[in-house]
Each structure stands twice: as C-alpha cells, then as structure tokens.
Design a protein around this motif. Sequence first.
Motif, PDB file in Angstrom:
ATOM      1  N   UNK A  45      81.193  20.337  68.306  1.00 47.53           N
ATOM      2  CA  UNK A  45      81.281  20.797  66.916  1.00 47.53           C
ATOM      3  C   UNK A  45      82.432  20.112  66.197  1.00 47.53           C
ATOM      4  N   UNK A  46      83.598  20.054  66.840  1.00 40.16           N
ATOM      5  CA  UNK A  46      84.754  19.372  66.248  1.00 40.16           C
ATOM      6  C   UNK A  46      84.448  17.902  66.025  1.00 40.16           C
ATOM      7  N   UNK A  47      83.648  17.325  66.914  1.00 38.36           N
ATOM      8  CA  UNK A  47      83.268  15.918  66.801  1.00 38.36           C
ATOM      9  C   UNK A  47      82.108  15.656  65.869  1.00 38.36           C
ATOM     10  N   UNK A  48      81.709  16.695  65.104  1.00 39.18           N
ATOM     11  CA  UNK A  48      80.661  16.527  64.085  1.00 39.18           C
ATOM     12  C   UNK A  48      79.394  15.882  64.638  1.00 39.18           C
ATOM     13  N   UNK A  49      78.968  16.307  65.829  1.00 36.79           N
ATOM     14  CA  UNK A  49      77.808  15.660  66.448  1.00 36.79           C
ATOM     15  C   UNK A  49      76.555  15.755  65.578  1.00 36.79           C
ATOM     16  N   UNK A  50      76.435  16.825  64.790  1.00 37.38           N
ATOM     17  CA  UNK A  50      75.234  16.969  63.957  1.00 37.38           C
ATOM     18  C   UNK A  50      75.213  15.993  62.784  1.00 37.38           C
ATOM     19  N   UNK A  51      76.353  15.360  62.513  1.00 40.45           N
ATOM     20  CA  UNK A  51      76.426  14.374  61.436  1.00 40.45           C
ATOM     21  C   UNK A  51      76.353  12.943  61.970  1.00 40.45           C
ATOM     22  N   UNK A  52      76.149  12.803  63.286  1.00 38.59           N
ATOM     23  CA  UNK A  52      76.081  11.492  63.923  1.00 38.59           C
ATOM     24  C   UNK A  52      74.644  11.180  64.324  1.00 38.59           C
ATOM     25  N   UNK A  53      74.318   9.891  64.389  1.00 40.47           N
ATOM     26  CA  UNK A  53      73.032   9.489  64.942  1.00 40.47           C
ATOM     27  C   UNK A  53      73.127   9.540  66.470  1.00 40.47           C
ATOM     28  N   UNK A 239     101.459  32.420  64.815  1.00 40.87           N
ATOM     29  CA  UNK A 239     101.756  31.159  64.123  1.00 40.87           C
ATOM     30  C   UNK A 239     100.624  30.154  64.319  1.00 40.87           C
ATOM     31  N   UNK A 240     100.048  30.145  65.516  1.00 41.64           N
ATOM     32  CA  UNK A 240      98.920  29.247  65.779  1.00 41.64           C
ATOM     33  C   UNK A 240      97.717  29.625  64.914  1.00 41.64           C
ATOM     34  N   UNK A 241      97.506  30.925  64.742  1.00 34.01           N
ATOM     35  CA  UNK A 241      96.430  31.394  63.869  1.00 34.01           C
ATOM     36  C   UNK A 241      96.691  30.963  62.430  1.00 34.01           C
ATOM     37  N   UNK A 242      97.940  31.117  62.010  1.00 35.11           N
ATOM     38  CA  UNK A 242      98.305  30.744  60.643  1.00 35.11           C
ATOM     39  C   UNK A 242      98.131  29.238  60.422  1.00 35.11           C
ATOM     40  N   UNK A 243      98.382  28.432  61.458  1.00 41.17           N
ATOM     41  CA  UNK A 243      98.146  26.984  61.373  1.00 41.17           C
ATOM     42  C   UNK A 243      96.689  26.718  60.987  1.00 41.17           C
ATOM     43  N   UNK A 244      95.776  27.387  61.656  1.00 44.28           N
ATOM     44  CA  UNK A 244      94.343  27.222  61.366  1.00 44.28           C
ATOM     45  C   UNK A 244      94.053  27.657  59.927  1.00 44.28           C
ATOM     46  N   UNK A 245      94.637  28.766  59.511  1.00 44.63           N
ATOM     47  CA  UNK A 245      94.391  29.278  58.168  1.00 44.63           C
ATOM     48  C   UNK A 245      94.908  28.338  57.095  1.00 44.63           C
ATOM     49  N   UNK A 246      96.087  27.778  57.314  1.00 48.18           N
ATOM     50  CA  UNK A 246      96.675  26.861  56.324  1.00 48.18           C
ATOM     51  C   UNK A 246      95.768  25.651  56.120  1.00 48.18           C
ATOM     52  N   UNK A 247      95.306  25.063  57.220  1.00 45.81           N
ATOM     53  CA  UNK A 247      94.425  23.902  57.097  1.00 45.81           C
ATOM     54  C   UNK A 247      93.090  24.291  56.469  1.00 45.81           C
ATOM     55  N   UNK A 248      92.583  25.455  56.833  1.00 40.19           N
ATOM     56  CA  UNK A 248      91.299  25.900  56.299  1.00 40.19           C
ATOM     57  C   UNK A 248      91.374  26.134  54.797  1.00 40.19           C
ATOM     58  N   UNK A 252      88.820  23.452  54.202  1.00 41.33           N
ATOM     59  CA  UNK A 252      87.943  23.626  55.359  1.00 41.33           C
ATOM     60  C   UNK A 252      88.561  23.017  56.593  1.00 41.33           C
ATOM     61  N   UNK A 253      88.647  23.788  57.659  1.00 43.69           N
ATOM     62  CA  UNK A 253      89.420  23.355  58.825  1.00 43.69           C
ATOM     63  C   UNK A 253      88.900  22.066  59.445  1.00 43.69           C
ATOM     64  N   UNK A 254      87.580  21.919  59.569  1.00 38.62           N
ATOM     65  CA  UNK A 254      87.049  20.747  60.274  1.00 38.62           C
ATOM     66  C   UNK A 254      87.519  19.429  59.662  1.00 38.62           C
TER      67      UNK A 254
END
Length: 301
Positions: A45-53, A239-248, A252-254
């Motif tokens: 999912x992180x590697x965006x496989x659905x957007x790759x051929x 803090x790790x959770x907040x890291x995800x939230x800040x980027x999101x 959008x986190x991805x």
Amino acid sequence: MEVNNLIAATYAPMHIDGSLNVNIIKSYSEFLIKNKVEGVFMNGSTGDFVSLTTEERKQITLAWSKTKSSNLYLIDHVGDPSLKVAKDLAAHASNKVDAIAVLAPFYFKLNSVQKLVEYCKEVAASAPNLPFYYYHIPLLSGANLNMLEFLKLASNQIPNLKGIKFTNNNLIDYLQCKNFQGGKYNILFGFDEIFISSLSLGATGWVGSTYNHIAPIYYKIKELFEFGKIAEASELQSKAIRFVQILDEKGGFNGVGKGFMKTLGVDCGPSRFPHSTPTKKVYEEIKYELDQLGILDYLSK
C-alpha cells in the motif's frame, strides 16, 4: 529465516516525471540498514502498487533483489485482483526475494475464509520455494475475515505458509493468531499507531510505513517498555501518532510521507494520482511542527 524487529513498507521511487527511479533503491536500502530496519515490504500500500503497472512492479522487485543481503529481509507483495497476475508476479519473485505476500482481491471482494485460502493457495504454489504471508488489511481490501479461522484452514493447505502481515486493530484476533499452534506462525504487526499495544502481546516483528521516517522512536518505545517505563513509552507513542497526523494534515499521509523522504536524504520523488506531493515550503512547515513536537532527534538519519 524469521525476520524480527522493524520492516519498512517502502515507497516506489520515481523521477520528477512520474517514471520509476529504481537507481535510488541501493542507497534506499543502505539508509534503512543504517537505521536498524531489518526488512523491506515492497509493492504494498505504501508502495502504491495499485498505481503501478505489472511491469513496473516487476522492475521494483528486480531492483530490490540486487540489494539482497543478510542485513535486509525482502518481502514482495504480489497480490492483485487478477489471480493470473498475482501468480505471474509470484513466479517472477520466486528467485529474487526472501518471501512473498498477498492481500485479498479488493474489487470483487471475498465473502468467506475458504475462498481466501483458495486464492492464497494458488499464489503460494507459484513460488513454492518462498515463505508465504497473507497481508491482512481489511480497511483497504474489504476482506474483514477472521484470521484465526484463516490459519486453521490455511495451515493444512498451504505448505509454505509462514504467517500474516496483520494490519488491523483487532488485538484479540492478533493474539489468537500469534498463539496458534504454539506460536508456529510469524504474525507481523502492521498498525504503527498502536505499536506500543503490540508489545504487551509479545509482538517481535512489525511492518509499517513510518519505519521509513522515524525508526529510532519505535526502538526507543520498545526499550522504555522493556524497562517498565510505560508512561515515557506512551508519551513517545503519542508523538509518533502526532507525526502521522501532521503529515496527513498537509495533504494526505501517503503522498506527503513519500515526499518527506527527501528531507531524510532519500529522494523518492513525487507520488502518483490520487496522492499529491506538497511544495518545499510545506515540508519546511512540517519540520517546524516536528521541532515543536520534540521529535527531530528521532527522525531516521
């Protein structure tokens, strides 16, 4: 071999024009090893496989295989809504990586554990020499099935079944899977935001996207937890959770997470639609917020 500790769900590096940039994968692997990440979960999912051929996914597998070493365990996600494509990807990976994984077909969704086992059995048989993991991520796959029931059936039908990448917050199901047949299967915990919760359940292996960015904070959480400093460990998890939230919050986190890799010294390039990559100014704002949060010292170096 059974990989433990952190496994990074890796990005698909791209040039500015959106084409693959597999040349950076060697330095990407060195970066992960330096930060004590012990494995790679590619084409997920992180590697965006659905957007790759399919061909692009094969190129990523081949590029990572050239970095193969005892320092980095390679798991290739080969799942696809088309069973034929998934089997082709598994066969392609069979002499290139350490293990393969699949998630359930996610358009025509599976409605029974038996059908899931049938699908996994076909794919696993296409690379019978490799350990096989089922990638349980019901939020995205729609296959909200009981994993203990899956193990009960699959354990008798898939000879190379190694375990599950368990990306769900059902901790009861997780624990039951971990204890199944005396802990025979490697149940990799895949929910970064509740990493600390997995420690009390005896987790020893984790797969996640934020292990690209802040691997040191998770090793510190684990260390504090083991020393009985639960409050301090919980504070770092927050803090790790907040890291995800800040980027999101920045788009959008991805997509934002992928672009953030450049600030860590690994330029993974832009994201493909529907994800977006923010401007340099946005990343400066992110670094400022992370500084205020007090976790700059926990960023992967």
